[in-house]
Design a protein around this motif. Sequence first.
Motif: not given
Length: 381
Positions: A221, A236, A238
């Motif tokens: 990401r 993030c 992810g």
Amino acid sequence: MQAKTVAAEPAAPEVQRVVPDWLQNPGEAEVALTEDSTQLGSCGICLEPLWNAEPSVFLVNLKRLCRHYFCRACAKRMLLEQTTLGIRPLQEEMQIGMLDGLSSVMDGAGRRVGDLVWSETGQRLCAGEMFLVLTQLQRLRHLEVGMEFRFKEGEALVIRRGVLLGCLLKGAWRTLKRMTHEEFLQEGLEDVAVTSRNIKDLRSKFIVYSGGEFSCWTCKRCSLENTSSDFKCKLCGGPPQRPEDVPEQNLPLDRFGAAALRSRFALRPQLHWAVPLQCPLCRNGGTASVTPMPNLREAPFDWFSLVDVAGAGKLTLYELAAGLATVLPLSSERLESELQHQFSGLQWPINYEQFAQQEGPAHWAMRQLEALHRHENGARR
């Protein structure tokens, strides 16, 4: 006096199950029918063509749950998703690994007993998370003669011949822990070397973790480099991505491996009989089991019975075309057209005797399959 018309009684099951000679040795069609691969009958979940993917169906009380077909892998996965109980702690001598694309726990003999899940949520680990777990466990190393212990820069270190091998961890039932300097001294480890005399006692308490917190995976990401102990991206959130090469062999758990996992991971057991599930396409539900489609050449009656969704003892043109689309690389629409053309004299629906008769639909399908095999073998040469 008008003669009576006697209806032909269906053949006894033991007669029906005899495989006709013309299905065992069907000959072959002059031309193998082909079709664009995008038009073929496909699994309702992964959309892969069914004809060479072990097509399977769901059964409820030996009858079809619905009219849909799935590849064997997806059908098993759907069943596994439903066959679960409450979570349990991991035990020594269990094994972990990827099985049928699932993060799995096996017993000592390698038989699957359930999913590897997060203890807090009960959610099964994704392939990327499983890879990180396997990577960390493979860095655990048992003590060996000649290793020495030092405490430097807040770590209990393991050294041999001047080379740093890793840090020393102390085992407990639910975890492996790093030691403080005070604990290191209390254990009497200052300047201790592993010898043949003390190795058994030391191995029962401690293990070496080799390798540090180096970069292990890149978040897709945000492209942030994360370490092997990060099970989600620090920026993030992810998840780690599935690696290209996931280890195929199961990893056995010794007492240290099990302890390393127990604080965060657990076993979610599975059952092995019919379970409540719902078809993802038509939403028909029931307490179902999964069964692969029989081989048409070897068990034509069993194949006919499973294609007979309604259990009426007869197949409509649509049902037969859908069933043959799991055997031949042709779409059900193309097969409907071919069957209508080849067997214009048949009155649909047809019974098993009409289906399996010489020069009948089953014989035609087997000839097509023989022609396909001949074509494939010729292409390989």
